[in-house]
Design a protein around this motif. Structure first.
Motif, mmCIF file in Angstrom:
data_model
loop_
_atom_site.group_PDB
_atom_site.id
_atom_site.type_symbol
_atom_site.label_atom_id
_atom_site.label_comp_id
_atom_site.label_asym_id
_atom_site.label_seq_id
_atom_site.Cartn_x
_atom_site.Cartn_y
_atom_site.Cartn_z
ATOM 1 N N VAL A 1 0.820 -1.206 0.000
ATOM 2 C CA VAL A 1 0.000 0.000 0.000
ATOM 3 C C VAL A 1 0.852 1.253 0.000
ATOM 4 C CG1 VAL A 1 -1.647 1.342 1.352
ATOM 5 C CG2 VAL A 1 -1.960 -1.115 1.074
ATOM 6 N N SER A 2 1.944 1.259 0.771
ATOM 7 C CA SER A 2 2.762 2.460 0.880
ATOM 8 C C SER A 2 3.820 2.554 -0.198
ATOM 9 C CB SER A 2 3.458 2.504 2.251
ATOM 10 O OG SER A 2 4.252 1.356 2.429
ATOM 11 N N GLY A 3 4.146 1.413 -0.826
ATOM 12 C CA GLY A 3 5.241 1.437 -1.774
ATOM 13 C C GLY A 3 4.849 1.448 -3.221
ATOM 14 N N ASP A 4 3.921 0.600 -3.610
ATOM 15 C CA ASP A 4 3.631 0.461 -5.029
ATOM 16 C C ASP A 4 3.049 1.723 -5.633
ATOM 17 O OD1 ASP A 4 4.560 -2.057 -4.989
ATOM 18 O OD2 ASP A 4 2.626 -3.067 -5.078
ATOM 19 N N SER A 5 2.249 2.460 -4.869
ATOM 20 C CA SER A 5 1.631 3.648 -5.419
ATOM 21 C C SER A 5 2.648 4.755 -5.644
ATOM 22 C CB SER A 5 0.545 4.156 -4.465
ATOM 23 O OG SER A 5 1.099 4.477 -3.210
ATOM 24 N N ALA A 6 3.837 4.589 -5.055
ATOM 25 C CA ALA A 6 4.835 5.643 -5.136
ATOM 26 C C ALA A 6 5.823 5.436 -6.259
ATOM 27 C CB ALA A 6 5.586 5.752 -3.808
ATOM 28 N N GLU A 7 5.658 4.414 -7.041
ATOM 29 C CA GLU A 7 6.643 4.172 -8.077
ATOM 30 C C GLU A 7 5.964 3.711 -9.359
ATOM 31 O OE1 GLU A 7 8.868 0.380 -7.397
ATOM 32 O OE2 GLU A 7 8.179 0.713 -5.367
ATOM 33 N N THR B 1 3.126 -6.890 -8.348
ATOM 34 C CA THR B 1 1.794 -7.398 -8.669
ATOM 35 C C THR B 1 1.310 -8.357 -7.593
ATOM 36 O OG1 THR B 1 2.194 -7.171 -11.032
ATOM 37 C CG2 THR B 1 0.413 -8.649 -10.365
ATOM 38 N N ALA B 2 2.197 -9.238 -7.126
ATOM 39 C CA ALA B 2 1.823 -10.207 -6.095
ATOM 40 C C ALA B 2 1.404 -9.495 -4.820
ATOM 41 C CB ALA B 2 2.989 -11.153 -5.812
ATOM 42 N N ARG B 3 2.165 -8.477 -4.416
ATOM 43 C CA ARG B 3 1.822 -7.751 -3.197
ATOM 44 C C ARG B 3 0.527 -6.973 -3.376
ATOM 45 N NH1 ARG B 3 7.810 -5.431 -2.553
ATOM 46 N NH2 ARG B 3 8.837 -7.324 -1.866
ATOM 47 N N ARG B 4 0.360 -6.379 -4.564
ATOM 48 C CA ARG B 4 -0.853 -5.600 -4.810
ATOM 49 C C ARG B 4 -2.088 -6.495 -4.789
ATOM 50 N NH1 ARG B 4 0.952 -3.163 -8.753
ATOM 51 N NH2 ARG B 4 0.168 -4.486 -10.438
ATOM 52 N N GLU B 5 -1.959 -7.684 -5.377
ATOM 53 C CA GLU B 5 -3.094 -8.613 -5.387
ATOM 54 C C GLU B 5 -3.439 -9.059 -3.973
ATOM 55 O OE1 GLU B 5 -2.027 -11.757 -7.999
ATOM 56 O OE2 GLU B 5 -2.520 -10.638 -9.820
ATOM 57 N N LEU B 6 -2.402 -9.323 -3.161
ATOM 58 C CA LEU B 6 -2.650 -9.716 -1.782
ATOM 59 C C LEU B 6 -3.340 -8.588 -1.031
ATOM 60 C CD1 LEU B 6 -2.287 -11.758 0.506
ATOM 61 C CD2 LEU B 6 -0.032 -10.770 0.936
ATOM 62 N N ALA C 1 -7.584 -6.238 2.049
ATOM 63 C CA ALA C 1 -8.100 -4.942 2.516
ATOM 64 C C ALA C 1 -9.598 -4.975 2.816
ATOM 65 C CB ALA C 1 -7.761 -3.853 1.498
ATOM 66 N N PRO C 2 -10.452 -5.534 1.929
ATOM 67 C CA PRO C 2 -11.894 -5.571 2.252
ATOM 68 C C PRO C 2 -12.197 -6.451 3.459
ATOM 69 C CG PRO C 2 -11.509 -5.980 -0.091
ATOM 70 C CD PRO C 2 -10.186 -6.084 0.587
ATOM 71 N N LEU C 3 -11.364 -7.470 3.670
ATOM 72 C CA LEU C 3 -11.598 -8.368 4.810
ATOM 73 C C LEU C 3 -11.307 -7.655 6.126
ATOM 74 C CD1 LEU C 3 -10.029 -11.680 3.437
ATOM 75 C CD2 LEU C 3 -12.369 -10.804 3.180
ATOM 76 N N ILE C 4 -10.335 -6.754 6.116
ATOM 77 C CA ILE C 4 -10.005 -5.994 7.326
ATOM 78 C C ILE C 4 -11.204 -5.156 7.762
ATOM 79 C CG2 ILE C 4 -8.558 -4.112 8.230
ATOM 80 C CD1 ILE C 4 -6.264 -5.213 6.581
ATOM 81 N N GLU C 5 -11.980 -4.668 6.778
ATOM 82 C CA GLU C 5 -13.156 -3.850 7.089
ATOM 83 C C GLU C 5 -14.219 -4.646 7.838
ATOM 84 O OE1 GLU C 5 -13.443 -0.557 6.726
ATOM 85 O OE2 GLU C 5 -11.320 -0.751 6.210
ATOM 86 N N ARG C 6 -14.157 -5.977 7.774
ATOM 87 C CA ARG C 6 -15.148 -6.807 8.457
ATOM 88 C C ARG C 6 -14.804 -7.040 9.925
ATOM 89 N NH1 ARG C 6 -17.500 -11.202 4.283
ATOM 90 N NH2 ARG C 6 -17.497 -9.917 2.413
ATOM 91 N N LEU C 7 -13.625 -6.638 10.344
ATOM 92 C CA LEU C 7 -13.227 -6.817 11.741
ATOM 93 C C LEU C 7 -14.027 -5.875 12.628
ATOM 94 C CD1 LEU C 7 -9.333 -6.947 11.320
ATOM 95 C CD2 LEU C 7 -10.900 -8.884 11.504
ATOM 96 N N THR C 8 -14.051 -6.181 13.915
ATOM 97 C CA THR C 8 -14.721 -5.289 14.860
ATOM 98 C C THR C 8 -13.895 -4.018 15.009
ATOM 99 O OG1 THR C 8 -13.543 -6.107 16.815
ATOM 100 C CG2 THR C 8 -15.531 -7.318 16.133
ATOM 101 N N PRO C 9 -14.507 -2.929 15.470
ATOM 102 C CA PRO C 9 -13.757 -1.671 15.640
ATOM 103 C C PRO C 9 -12.521 -1.840 16.519
ATOM 104 C CG PRO C 9 -16.103 -1.243 15.793
ATOM 105 C CD PRO C 9 -15.951 -2.736 15.736
ATOM 106 N N ARG C 10 -12.634 -2.615 17.587
ATOM 107 C CA ARG C 10 -11.485 -2.789 18.488
ATOM 108 C C ARG C 10 -10.380 -3.607 17.823
ATOM 109 N NH1 ARG C 10 -12.333 -1.691 23.922
ATOM 110 N NH2 ARG C 10 -11.253 -3.498 24.759
ATOM 111 N N GLU C 11 -10.762 -4.597 17.037
ATOM 112 C CA GLU C 11 -9.759 -5.396 16.326
ATOM 113 C C GLU C 11 -9.030 -4.527 15.306
ATOM 114 O OE1 GLU C 11 -11.976 -9.775 16.496
ATOM 115 O OE2 GLU C 11 -12.258 -8.449 14.776
ATOM 116 N N LYS C 12 -9.788 -3.710 14.571
ATOM 117 C CA LYS C 12 -9.164 -2.826 13.582
ATOM 118 C C LYS C 12 -8.248 -1.814 14.264
ATOM 119 C CE LYS C 12 -13.000 -1.730 11.323
ATOM 120 N NZ LYS C 12 -13.898 -1.119 10.306
#
Length: 259
Positions: free
Chosen positions: A172-178, A187-192, A197-208
Protein backbone atom coordinates in the motif's frame (compact mmCIF):
# COMPACT_ATOMS: atom_id res chain seq x y z
CA UNK A 1 42.60 37.39 5.19
CA UNK A 2 39.10 36.45 6.33
CA UNK A 3 38.41 32.98 7.55
CA UNK A 4 35.38 31.72 5.63
CA UNK A 5 32.33 29.96 7.01
CA UNK A 6 31.54 28.14 3.80
CA UNK A 7 31.64 24.77 5.54
CA UNK A 8 28.31 25.58 7.17
CA UNK A 9 26.73 25.85 3.73
CA UNK A 10 28.16 22.64 2.30
CA UNK A 11 25.43 20.46 0.85
CA UNK A 12 25.85 16.83 1.84
CA UNK A 13 25.59 14.24 -0.96
CA UNK A 14 22.45 12.61 0.51
CA UNK A 15 20.78 16.03 0.51
CA UNK A 16 21.58 16.41 -3.19
CA UNK A 17 20.04 12.98 -3.76
CA UNK A 18 16.88 13.89 -1.85
CA UNK A 19 16.34 17.10 -3.81
CA UNK A 20 17.14 15.51 -7.15
CA UNK A 21 20.02 17.90 -7.75
CA UNK A 22 22.25 14.89 -8.43
CA UNK A 23 21.36 11.37 -9.51
CA UNK A 24 22.99 8.32 -7.92
CA UNK A 25 25.17 7.50 -10.91
CA UNK A 26 26.63 11.01 -10.99
CA UNK A 27 28.08 10.87 -7.47
CA UNK A 28 31.73 9.99 -6.98
CA UNK A 29 32.54 6.62 -5.34
CA UNK A 30 33.41 8.47 -2.13
CA UNK A 31 30.11 10.35 -2.15
CA UNK A 32 28.19 7.14 -2.85
CA UNK A 33 29.87 5.55 0.16
CA UNK A 34 28.86 8.53 2.30
CA UNK A 35 25.25 8.20 1.17
CA UNK A 36 25.13 4.47 1.94
CA UNK A 37 26.63 5.06 5.39
CA UNK A 38 24.08 7.78 6.05
CA UNK A 39 21.12 5.47 5.38
CA UNK A 40 22.65 2.27 6.79
CA UNK A 41 21.20 2.74 10.32
CA UNK A 42 17.71 2.63 8.77
CA UNK A 43 18.43 -0.92 7.53
CA UNK A 44 19.35 -2.16 11.00
CA UNK A 45 16.35 -0.44 12.57
CA UNK A 46 13.93 -2.08 10.12
CA UNK A 47 15.66 -5.46 10.46
CA UNK A 48 15.41 -5.38 14.27
CA UNK A 49 11.74 -4.45 14.09
CA UNK A 50 11.00 -7.32 11.72
CA UNK A 51 13.20 -9.76 13.63
CA UNK A 52 11.10 -9.20 16.76
CA UNK A 53 8.18 -10.85 14.94
CA UNK A 54 10.10 -13.89 13.72
CA UNK A 55 11.41 -17.17 15.17
CA UNK A 56 14.87 -17.11 16.72
CA UNK A 57 16.15 -19.26 13.86
CA UNK A 58 15.99 -16.27 11.51
CA UNK A 59 19.32 -14.44 11.76
CA UNK A 60 19.46 -10.67 11.97
CA UNK A 61 22.42 -10.65 9.57
CA UNK A 62 20.31 -12.21 6.81
CA UNK A 63 17.72 -9.46 7.13
CA UNK A 64 20.37 -6.73 7.16
CA UNK A 65 22.08 -8.24 4.11
CA UNK A 66 18.86 -8.35 2.08
CA UNK A 67 17.92 -4.88 3.34
CA UNK A 68 21.26 -3.54 2.10
CA UNK A 69 20.49 -4.88 -1.36
CA UNK A 70 17.09 -3.16 -1.12
CA UNK A 71 18.81 0.13 -0.30
CA UNK A 72 21.21 -0.20 -3.23
CA UNK A 73 18.30 -0.93 -5.54
CA UNK A 74 16.45 2.11 -4.21
CA UNK A 75 19.47 4.32 -4.80
CA UNK A 76 19.67 3.24 -8.43
CA UNK A 77 15.94 3.55 -9.16
CA UNK A 78 14.96 6.64 -7.18
CA UNK A 79 13.48 9.51 -9.19
CA UNK A 80 12.61 12.82 -7.48
CA UNK A 81 9.65 13.29 -9.82
CA UNK A 82 7.90 10.51 -7.88
CA UNK A 83 7.03 13.25 -5.41
CA UNK A 84 8.27 11.47 -2.27
CA UNK A 85 11.38 11.73 -0.13
CA UNK A 86 14.13 9.26 -0.86
CA UNK A 87 14.10 8.03 2.74
CA UNK A 88 10.44 7.03 2.41
CA UNK A 89 11.05 5.37 -0.94
CA UNK A 90 14.12 3.54 0.39
CA UNK A 91 12.30 2.28 3.49
CA UNK A 92 9.67 0.59 1.31
CA UNK A 93 12.36 -0.99 -0.85
CA UNK A 94 14.35 -2.18 2.17
CA UNK A 95 11.31 -3.72 3.85
CA UNK A 96 10.22 -5.32 0.60
CA UNK A 97 13.66 -6.87 0.08
CA UNK A 98 13.63 -8.32 3.60
CA UNK A 99 10.17 -9.84 3.12
CA UNK A 100 11.20 -11.32 -0.24
CA UNK A 101 14.29 -12.84 1.38
CA UNK A 102 12.20 -14.42 4.13
CA UNK A 103 10.03 -16.08 1.50
CA UNK A 104 13.13 -17.40 -0.27
CA UNK A 105 14.70 -18.63 2.97
CA UNK A 106 11.75 -20.93 3.67
CA UNK A 107 12.29 -20.21 7.38
CA UNK A 108 9.31 -22.37 8.23
CA UNK A 109 10.70 -25.89 9.01
CA UNK A 110 8.74 -28.72 7.39
CA UNK A 111 7.84 -30.27 10.75
CA UNK A 112 6.50 -26.95 12.00
CA UNK A 113 4.56 -26.38 8.78
CA UNK A 114 2.89 -29.77 9.22
CA UNK A 115 2.04 -28.95 12.82
CA UNK A 116 0.47 -25.66 11.73
CA UNK A 117 -1.72 -27.49 9.20
CA UNK A 118 -2.92 -29.94 11.86
CA UNK A 119 -3.69 -27.10 14.26
CA UNK A 120 -5.43 -25.12 11.55
CA UNK A 121 -7.75 -28.03 10.75
CA UNK A 122 -8.52 -28.48 14.44
CA UNK A 123 -9.21 -24.77 14.90
CA UNK A 124 -11.61 -24.70 11.97
CA UNK A 125 -13.40 -27.81 13.23
CA UNK A 126 -13.99 -26.25 16.65
CA UNK A 127 -15.08 -22.94 15.13
CA UNK A 128 -17.48 -24.70 12.76
CA UNK A 129 -19.01 -26.82 15.54
CA UNK A 130 -19.13 -24.29 18.37
CA UNK A 131 -18.96 -20.93 16.59
CA UNK A 132 -16.01 -19.75 18.67
CA UNK A 133 -12.25 -19.94 18.81
CA UNK A 134 -10.63 -23.12 20.07
CA UNK A 135 -8.75 -23.05 23.37
CA UNK A 136 -5.21 -24.36 23.71
CA UNK A 137 -6.49 -27.25 25.80
CA UNK A 138 -9.01 -28.21 23.09
CA UNK A 139 -6.32 -28.09 20.42
CA UNK A 140 -4.05 -30.18 22.59
CA UNK A 141 -6.77 -32.80 23.06
CA UNK A 142 -7.82 -32.91 19.40
CA UNK A 143 -4.34 -32.99 17.87
CA UNK A 144 -2.55 -35.07 20.49
CA UNK A 145 0.22 -32.49 20.59
CA UNK A 146 1.88 -31.36 23.79
CA UNK A 147 0.91 -27.93 25.07
CA UNK A 148 4.39 -26.63 24.18
CA UNK A 149 3.95 -27.85 20.60
CA UNK A 150 0.50 -26.27 20.34
CA UNK A 151 1.89 -22.92 21.47
CA UNK A 152 4.82 -23.15 19.06
CA UNK A 153 2.43 -23.90 16.21
CA UNK A 154 0.11 -21.03 17.10
CA UNK A 155 3.09 -18.67 17.33
CA UNK A 156 4.29 -19.83 13.90
CA UNK A 157 0.83 -19.24 12.44
CA UNK A 158 0.78 -15.76 13.91
CA UNK A 159 4.24 -15.07 12.43
CA UNK A 160 2.90 -15.99 9.00
CA UNK A 161 0.06 -13.55 9.41
CA UNK A 162 2.36 -10.80 10.63
CA UNK A 163 4.49 -11.14 7.52
CA UNK A 164 1.43 -11.05 5.30
CA UNK A 165 0.25 -7.83 6.94
CA UNK A 166 3.75 -6.38 6.57
CA UNK A 167 3.61 -7.26 2.88
CA UNK A 168 0.24 -5.52 2.61
CA UNK A 169 1.57 -2.42 4.35
CA UNK A 170 4.61 -2.47 2.06
CA UNK A 171 2.35 -2.79 -0.97
CA UNK A 172 0.00 0.00 0.00
CA UNK A 173 2.76 2.46 0.88
CA UNK A 174 5.24 1.44 -1.77
CA UNK A 175 3.63 0.46 -5.03
CA UNK A 176 1.63 3.65 -5.42
CA UNK A 177 4.83 5.64 -5.14
CA UNK A 178 6.64 4.17 -8.08
CA UNK A 179 6.15 3.47 -11.73
CA UNK A 180 7.41 0.13 -12.89
CA UNK A 181 9.76 -1.80 -10.63
CA UNK A 182 9.65 -5.57 -10.42
CA UNK A 183 6.35 -6.51 -12.10
CA UNK A 184 5.97 -9.91 -10.43
CA UNK A 185 6.84 -8.81 -6.89
CA UNK A 186 4.74 -5.65 -7.02
CA UNK A 187 1.79 -7.40 -8.67
CA UNK A 188 1.82 -10.21 -6.10
CA UNK A 189 1.82 -7.75 -3.20
CA UNK A 190 -0.85 -5.60 -4.81
CA UNK A 191 -3.09 -8.61 -5.39
CA UNK A 192 -2.65 -9.72 -1.78
CA UNK A 193 -3.48 -6.20 -0.57
CA UNK A 194 -6.56 -6.03 -2.78
CA UNK A 195 -7.81 -9.34 -1.40
CA UNK A 196 -7.19 -8.64 2.27
CA UNK A 197 -8.10 -4.94 2.52
CA UNK A 198 -11.89 -5.57 2.25
CA UNK A 199 -11.60 -8.37 4.81
CA UNK A 200 -10.01 -5.99 7.33
CA UNK A 201 -13.16 -3.85 7.09
CA UNK A 202 -15.15 -6.81 8.46
CA UNK A 203 -13.23 -6.82 11.74
CA UNK A 204 -14.72 -5.29 14.86
CA UNK A 205 -13.76 -1.67 15.64
CA UNK A 206 -11.49 -2.79 18.49
CA UNK A 207 -9.76 -5.40 16.33
CA UNK A 208 -9.16 -2.83 13.58
CA UNK A 209 -7.85 -0.36 16.15
CA UNK A 210 -5.34 -2.88 17.51
CA UNK A 211 -4.04 -3.65 14.01
CA UNK A 212 -3.91 0.04 13.14
CA UNK A 213 -1.97 0.98 16.27
CA UNK A 214 0.37 -1.99 15.92
CA UNK A 215 1.07 -1.92 12.18
CA UNK A 216 0.36 1.63 11.02
CA UNK A 217 1.40 3.60 14.10
CA UNK A 218 4.01 0.93 14.96
CA UNK A 219 3.24 0.90 18.68
CA UNK A 220 4.26 -2.13 20.73
CA UNK A 221 1.84 -4.14 22.85
CA UNK A 222 2.43 -2.07 25.98
CA UNK A 223 1.92 1.24 24.16
CA UNK A 224 -1.18 -0.09 22.42
CA UNK A 225 -2.58 -1.16 25.78
CA UNK A 226 -2.02 2.32 27.19
CA UNK A 227 -3.75 4.01 24.25
CA UNK A 228 -6.75 1.68 24.44
CA UNK A 229 -6.93 1.66 28.23
CA UNK A 230 -6.80 -2.14 28.49
CA UNK A 231 -4.25 -4.72 29.61
CA UNK A 232 -1.42 -6.05 27.45
CA UNK A 233 -3.01 -9.48 27.72
CA UNK A 234 -6.24 -8.16 26.25
CA UNK A 235 -4.31 -6.43 23.43
CA UNK A 236 -2.57 -9.71 22.63
CA UNK A 237 -5.91 -11.51 22.66
CA UNK A 238 -7.51 -8.95 20.31
CA UNK A 239 -4.46 -9.05 18.06
CA UNK A 240 -4.51 -12.84 17.73
CA UNK A 241 -8.29 -12.81 17.34
CA UNK A 242 -8.08 -10.27 14.50
CA UNK A 243 -5.35 -12.20 12.67
CA UNK A 244 -7.21 -15.50 13.00
CA UNK A 245 -10.41 -13.89 11.76
CA UNK A 246 -8.56 -12.47 8.74
CA UNK A 247 -7.14 -15.86 7.93
CA UNK A 248 -10.52 -17.59 8.22
CA UNK A 249 -12.15 -14.98 6.00
CA UNK A 250 -9.35 -15.28 3.45
CA UNK A 251 -9.60 -19.07 3.26
CA UNK A 252 -13.39 -18.85 3.10
CA UNK A 253 -13.33 -16.39 0.20
CA UNK A 254 -10.38 -17.61 -1.81
CA UNK A 255 -9.85 -21.21 -0.71
CA UNK A 256 -6.16 -20.49 -0.20
CA UNK A 257 -3.91 -19.90 2.76
CA UNK A 258 -1.76 -16.98 1.65
CA UNK A 259 -2.27 -15.19 4.94
Amino acid sequence: MKSGTAHADVVQPWESLETGATEWGDFSPHEQEQIVRHYAPKIRFLALRLKAKLPKSVELGELISSGTLGLMEALGKFRPQLGIRFETYAENRIRGAMLDELRRLDWFPRSLRQRVRVLDEAMRAVEHEHGRQATEEELQRITGLELREVRQGLEALQNQLWLSLDAIQDSVSGDSAENGGEPYSNTARRELAERVAPLIERLTPREKLVLSLYYTDELNMRETAEVMGITEGRVSQLHTQALNRLRREFVSHYGESEV
